[in-house]
Design an enzyme around this catalytic site. Structure first.
Site, PDB file in Angstrom:
ATOM      1  CG  HIS A 178     -70.115 -30.712 -35.376  1.00 19.45           C
ATOM      2  ND1 HIS A 178     -70.093 -31.213 -36.663  1.00 19.45           N
ATOM      3  CD2 HIS A 178     -70.444 -31.783 -34.577  1.00 19.45           C
ATOM      4  CE1 HIS A 178     -70.385 -32.511 -36.646  1.00 19.45           C
ATOM      5  NE2 HIS A 178     -70.605 -32.871 -35.397  1.00 19.45           N
TER       6      HIS A 178
ATOM      7  CG  ASN B 199     -71.409 -39.405 -35.533  1.00 27.63           C
ATOM      8  OD1 ASN B 199     -71.245 -40.410 -36.217  1.00 27.63           O
ATOM      9  ND2 ASN B 199     -70.535 -39.021 -34.613  1.00 27.63           N
TER      10      ASN B 199
ATOM     11  CG  ASP C 173     -70.400 -29.885 -39.706  1.00 26.65           C
ATOM     12  OD1 ASP C 173     -71.567 -30.147 -39.307  1.00 26.65           O
ATOM     13  OD2 ASP C 173     -69.415 -30.578 -39.391  1.00 26.65           O
TER      14      ASP C 173
ATOM     15  CG  ASN D 265     -73.546 -38.315 -31.999  1.00 29.73           C
ATOM     16  OD1 ASN D 265     -73.104 -37.459 -32.754  1.00 29.73           O
ATOM     17  ND2 ASN D 265     -72.767 -39.055 -31.241  1.00 29.73           N
TER      18      ASN D 265
ATOM     19  CG  PHE E 225     -76.410 -33.019 -27.408  1.00 29.77           C
ATOM     20  CD1 PHE E 225     -75.327 -32.139 -27.360  1.00 29.77           C
ATOM     21  CD2 PHE E 225     -77.304 -33.032 -26.349  1.00 29.77           C
ATOM     22  CE1 PHE E 225     -75.137 -31.304 -26.266  1.00 29.77           C
ATOM     23  CE2 PHE E 225     -77.121 -32.203 -25.257  1.00 29.77           C
ATOM     24  CZ  PHE E 225     -76.032 -31.335 -25.219  1.00 29.77           C
TER      25      PHE E 225
ATOM     26  CE1 TYR F  61     -70.356 -28.969 -27.166  1.00 31.40           C
ATOM     27  CE2 TYR F  61     -72.473 -28.536 -26.106  1.00 31.40           C
ATOM     28  CZ  TYR F  61     -71.295 -29.249 -26.190  1.00 31.40           C
ATOM     29  OH  TYR F  61     -71.051 -30.261 -25.285  1.00 31.40           O
TER      30      TYR F  61
END
Length: 254
Positions: free
Chosen positions: A19, A112, A91, A66, A64, A14
């Site tokens: 993101h 989120n 972002d 969320n 993560f 990632y």
């Protein structure tokens, strides 16, 4: 103390995602200034340092995106911080790439990570008016494209504006620490002014024919003079414009 949280997803897969621009920004700050090495705490990676005489804690939640509020909430409780001691960097789809905005409070706008933090701050401190530094990544143009877009990597050509952004933010971090948001925005805007970005909206094909641009009377008269179909020519029949067009394009005697 100021707590600066960068949002993203943990894991090398990632690392270059749009993101993860919050992680990338905090990493640049860490590299630019004399912060401690990253250590694991609060379900996050944290590092501390001093900027302009003020203690600053950097945090990258490892839960993560969320669940970002879990880590940040734990750190806020441990250090007994207030809402205005928190800055979250993340972002923003609704800002063009290389554009930046900062303000206290506001909505999550579908993000989120921000939803999670809002929920924890609301329960912990009774409000959501922490400062939000939104870094524009642009929008793909259609809602159904958003998921793959934000989890897609930045292109190599984006490195130019990303490097300028991270350098300007790191070099002017003292404005953020002093809570001089206008001063920070002025510096970032100056550093990023005129940057070209690669983000282009995706336009869906609706099958509709494009509307032709309006033409000037002179261009229409030139087409008429070149035997263009009369059905597309609509010229004034009288008045000053008609007289001028007659002088310009009227047929000459042989």
């Amino acid at each position: 103390m100021l707590l600066i949280a960068g949002l993203g997803n943990p894991g090398s897969q990632y690392a270059r995602n749009r993101h993860n621009i919050g992680f990338m920004a905090v990493d640049a700050i860490h590299a630019r200034h004399r912060f401690s090495p990253w250590v694991k705490k609060f379900k996050a990676l944290i590092a501390d340092g001093t900027i302009d005489g003020e203690k600053v804690l950097l945090i990258k939640p490892q839960t993560f995106m969320n669940l970002s509020g879990q880590s940040i909430g734990e750190a806020m409780r441990f250090y007994k911080l207030a809402l205005d001691d928190l800055v979250v960097i993340y972002d923003e789809l609704d800002l063009p790439a290389a554009k930046v905005r900062i303000k206290a409070g506001g909505g999550a706008n579908g993000h989120n990570g921000i939803k999670s933090i809002d929920a924890h701050m609301q329960g912990l401190l009774g409000g959501k008016d922490y400062r939000r530094l939104r870094l524009g990544i642009g929008h793909p143009g259609a809602k159904e494209l958003v998921h793959n877009y934000v989890l897609g990597d930045f292109a190599k050509v984006d490195n130019e504006w990303l490097d300028l952004l991270f350098s300007a933010l790191s070099d002017n971090l003292a404005y953020l620490v002093k809570k001089d948001d206008n001063g920070l925005m002025n510096k970032l805007t100056l550093a990023l002014g005129g940057q070209q970005t690669t983000t282009k909206p995706v336009v869906k094909d609706t099958g509709a024919k494009p509307v032709p641009k309006a033409q000037s009377h002179i261009r229409q008269a030139r087409q008429n003079n070149n035997n263009a179909p009369s059905s597309v020519i609509k010229l004034p029949a009288s008045g000053p414009m008609a007289d001028m067009l007659a002088r310009l394009f009227g047929k000459k005697d042989n």
